[in-house]
Design a protein around this motif. Structure first.
Motif, PDB file in Angstrom:
ATOM      1  N   THR A   9      39.075  50.078   4.285  1.00 27.29           N
ATOM      2  CA  THR A   9      40.367  50.770   4.182  1.00 27.29           C
ATOM      3  C   THR A   9      40.448  52.124   4.911  1.00 27.29           C
ATOM      4  OG1 THR A   9      40.319  49.837   1.959  1.00 27.29           O
ATOM      5  CG2 THR A   9      41.897  51.356   2.367  1.00 27.29           C
ATOM      6  N   GLU A  10      39.363  52.793   5.033  1.00 24.58           N
ATOM      7  CA  GLU A  10      39.457  54.078   5.747  1.00 24.58           C
ATOM      8  C   GLU A  10      39.447  53.808   7.208  1.00 24.58           C
ATOM      9  OE1 GLU A  10      36.964  57.988   6.469  1.00 24.58           O
ATOM     10  OE2 GLU A  10      36.723  56.935   4.548  1.00 24.58           O
ATOM     11  N   ALA A  11      38.741  52.633   7.635  1.00 29.89           N
ATOM     12  CA  ALA A  11      38.686  52.656   8.950  1.00 29.89           C
ATOM     13  C   ALA A  11      39.687  51.599   9.797  1.00 29.89           C
ATOM     14  CB  ALA A  11      37.385  51.821   9.184  1.00 29.89           C
ATOM     15  N   PHE A  12      40.365  50.730   8.857  1.00 32.57           N
ATOM     16  CA  PHE A  12      41.410  49.869   9.440  1.00 32.57           C
ATOM     17  C   PHE A  12      42.623  50.645  10.037  1.00 32.57           C
ATOM     18  CE2 PHE A  12      44.824  46.901   9.548  1.00 32.57           C
ATOM     19  CZ  PHE A  12      44.501  45.733  10.621  1.00 32.57           C
ATOM     20  N   GLU A  13      42.957  50.257  11.065  1.00 31.40           N
ATOM     21  CA  GLU A  13      44.279  50.733  11.586  1.00 31.40           C
ATOM     22  C   GLU A  13      44.591  49.698  12.998  1.00 31.40           C
ATOM     23  OE1 GLU A  13      44.228  54.311  13.999  1.00 31.40           O
ATOM     24  OE2 GLU A  13      41.901  54.151  14.490  1.00 31.40           O
ATOM     25  N   THR A  14      45.685  49.637  13.217  1.00 31.81           N
ATOM     26  CA  THR A  14      46.128  48.852  14.456  1.00 31.81           C
ATOM     27  C   THR A  14      46.152  49.799  15.527  1.00 31.81           C
ATOM     28  OG1 THR A  14      48.423  49.122  14.019  1.00 31.81           O
ATOM     29  CG2 THR A  14      47.651  47.130  13.116  1.00 31.81           C
ATOM     30  N   ALA A  15      44.709  50.073  15.989  1.00 35.36           N
ATOM     31  CA  ALA A  15      44.679  50.944  17.122  1.00 35.36           C
ATOM     32  C   ALA A  15      45.156  50.362  18.234  1.00 35.36           C
ATOM     33  CB  ALA A  15      42.979  51.170  17.135  1.00 35.36           C
ATOM     34  N   THR A  16      45.474  51.247  19.447  1.00 34.91           N
ATOM     35  CA  THR A  16      45.815  50.817  20.693  1.00 34.91           C
ATOM     36  C   THR A  16      44.738  50.089  21.190  1.00 34.91           C
ATOM     37  OG1 THR A  16      47.727  52.171  20.595  1.00 34.91           O
ATOM     38  CG2 THR A  16      46.767  51.446  22.801  1.00 34.91           C
ATOM     39  N   LEU A  17      44.805  49.037  21.845  1.00 32.62           N
ATOM     40  CA  LEU A  17      43.577  48.369  22.623  1.00 32.62           C
ATOM     41  C   LEU A  17      43.895  47.951  23.990  1.00 32.62           C
ATOM     42  CD1 LEU A  17      42.344  45.787  19.633  1.00 32.62           C
ATOM     43  CD2 LEU A  17      41.776  48.200  20.225  1.00 32.62           C
ATOM     44  N   LYS A  18      43.325  48.446  25.127  1.00 36.36           N
ATOM     45  CA  LYS A  18      43.839  48.382  26.405  1.00 36.36           C
ATOM     46  C   LYS A  18      42.789  47.439  27.046  1.00 36.36           C
ATOM     47  CE  LYS A  18      45.754  51.005  30.184  1.00 36.36           C
ATOM     48  NZ  LYS A  18      47.068  50.127  30.263  1.00 36.36           N
ATOM     49  N   GLY A  19      43.386  46.473  27.950  1.00 40.47           N
ATOM     50  CA  GLY A  19      42.384  45.480  28.784  1.00 40.47           C
ATOM     51  C   GLY A  19      42.895  45.662  30.132  1.00 40.47           C
ATOM     52  N   MET A 104      48.404  38.618  15.198  1.00 41.87           N
ATOM     53  CA  MET A 104      48.082  38.996  13.869  1.00 41.87           C
ATOM     54  C   MET A 104      46.699  38.629  13.454  1.00 41.87           C
ATOM     55  SD  MET A 104      51.311  37.983  14.783  1.00 41.87           S
ATOM     56  CE  MET A 104      51.562  36.421  14.505  1.00 41.87           C
ATOM     57  N   MET A 105      46.321  39.764  12.231  1.00 41.67           N
ATOM     58  CA  MET A 105      44.877  39.516  11.459  1.00 41.67           C
ATOM     59  C   MET A 105      45.306  39.698  10.419  1.00 41.67           C
ATOM     60  SD  MET A 105      41.941  42.251  11.518  1.00 41.67           S
ATOM     61  CE  MET A 105      41.313  41.833  13.407  1.00 41.67           C
ATOM     62  N   ASP A 106      44.981  38.550   9.528  1.00 40.66           N
ATOM     63  CA  ASP A 106      44.950  38.701   7.989  1.00 40.66           C
ATOM     64  C   ASP A 106      43.705  38.628   7.406  1.00 40.66           C
ATOM     65  OD1 ASP A 106      47.707  38.270   7.068  1.00 40.66           O
ATOM     66  OD2 ASP A 106      47.683  36.406   7.724  1.00 40.66           O
ATOM     67  N   VAL A 107      43.590  39.810   6.491  1.00 40.26           N
ATOM     68  CA  VAL A 107      42.056  40.088   6.296  1.00 40.26           C
ATOM     69  C   VAL A 107      41.482  39.617   4.956  1.00 40.26           C
ATOM     70  CG1 VAL A 107      40.360  42.188   5.998  1.00 40.26           C
ATOM     71  CG2 VAL A 107      42.040  42.074   7.781  1.00 40.26           C
ATOM     72  N   PHE A 140      37.182  44.603  18.561  1.00 36.72           N
ATOM     73  CA  PHE A 140      37.635  45.645  17.626  1.00 36.72           C
ATOM     74  C   PHE A 140      37.122  45.043  16.149  1.00 36.72           C
ATOM     75  CE2 PHE A 140      40.874  46.937  14.667  1.00 36.72           C
ATOM     76  CZ  PHE A 140      40.800  48.494  14.833  1.00 36.72           C
ATOM     77  N   ALA A 141      37.349  43.921  15.820  1.00 31.62           N
ATOM     78  CA  ALA A 141      37.068  43.312  14.455  1.00 31.62           C
ATOM     79  C   ALA A 141      35.525  43.335  14.297  1.00 31.62           C
ATOM     80  CB  ALA A 141      37.544  41.923  14.311  1.00 31.62           C
ATOM     81  N   PHE A 142      34.542  43.252  15.020  1.00 31.14           N
ATOM     82  CA  PHE A 142      33.356  43.108  14.920  1.00 31.14           C
ATOM     83  C   PHE A 142      32.522  44.635  14.974  1.00 31.14           C
ATOM     84  CE2 PHE A 142      33.150  38.529  16.223  1.00 31.14           C
ATOM     85  CZ  PHE A 142      33.277  38.108  14.804  1.00 31.14           C
ATOM     86  N   GLU A 143      33.193  45.153  16.201  1.00 33.13           N
ATOM     87  CA  GLU A 143      32.355  46.565  16.250  1.00 33.13           C
ATOM     88  C   GLU A 143      33.031  47.685  15.560  1.00 33.13           C
ATOM     89  OE1 GLU A 143      32.389  47.447  20.335  1.00 33.13           O
ATOM     90  OE2 GLU A 143      31.082  45.501  21.063  1.00 33.13           O
TER      91      GLU A 143
END
Length: 200
Positions: A9-19, A104-107, A140-143
């Motif tokens: 809950t503390e770590a989750f955010e839709t952080a900007t991810l650049k490729g 989308m990601m449903d957790v 992002f999900a695993f690391e």
């Protein structure tokens, strides 16, 4: 990390991810420009027939419904239940990029897992954008989030989406029969998964 739920809950955010090809940005209410609900809706409108083939929510979606969906994803993020990223194709001439679709990601916190779903407007398919988007979310999900399992459910008629899953290392587990009602017909879905130990 004795209490994973508190950590997540503390770590989750839709952080900007650049490729190299895309940049993923968390969806926001009342966002301006290319990330606005109005621009997202215009993109859906231009690809409505194409998207409706595999997405049951497309035919009935109007701008008001879309804004409700955006609000729902923002709330999901706030409570650590999932999130929605907008996919922008990187552009050498436009720093904002071209809006192309979303992922989308449903957790499921109890099981440290998440289900991914995604769509791209027709004009952006076949360019590797979704493959890179899924790889960015997977990393992002695993690391960052320390999830153990990701899964994708893909219509048996959607070979291109299944190919994305395979290119991203997901393994097919089987068929979910009559999984989704699309355009008045129940459609079987192929289930794919990727585990953290498959990658790390």
């Amino acid at each position: 990390m004795d209490n994973f739920e508190d950590f997540f809950t503390e770590a989750f955010e839709t952080a900007t991810l650049k490729g190299n090809l895309v940049t993923l940005k968390g969806i926001r209410e009342n966002a301006p420009g290319a990330a606005s609900a109005e621009n997202i809706f215009a993109t859906i409108e231009n690809s409505r027939d194409f998207l409706a083939e595999h997405l049951p929510w497309i035919p009935e979606t109007d701008i008001f419904d879309l804004k409700k969906r955006i609000r729902s994803w923002v709330l999901n993020e706030r409570f650590g239940q999932g999130g929605c990223w907008l996919i922008f194709r990187n552009s050498p001439t436009d720093p904002e990029g071209d809006f192309a679709g979303s992922i989308m990601m449903d957790v499921n916190l109890r099981n440290r897992s998440a289900t991914l779903s995604y769509w791209l407007a027709k004009q952006f398919t076949g360019q590797g954008l979704m493959t890179e988007s899924v790889k960015l979310i997977t990393k992002f999900a695993f690391e960052r989030l320390k999830l153990n399992r990701l899964e994708l459910l893909v219509s048996v008629h959607n070979g291109k989406s299944a190919a994305v899953a395979t290119r991203c290392g997901f393994m097919e587990e089987g068929i979910n029969r009559d999984y989704e009602l699309i355009n008045g017909k129940f459609v079987d879905h192929r289930r794919f998964s990727l585990l953290a130990r498959d990658v790390y």
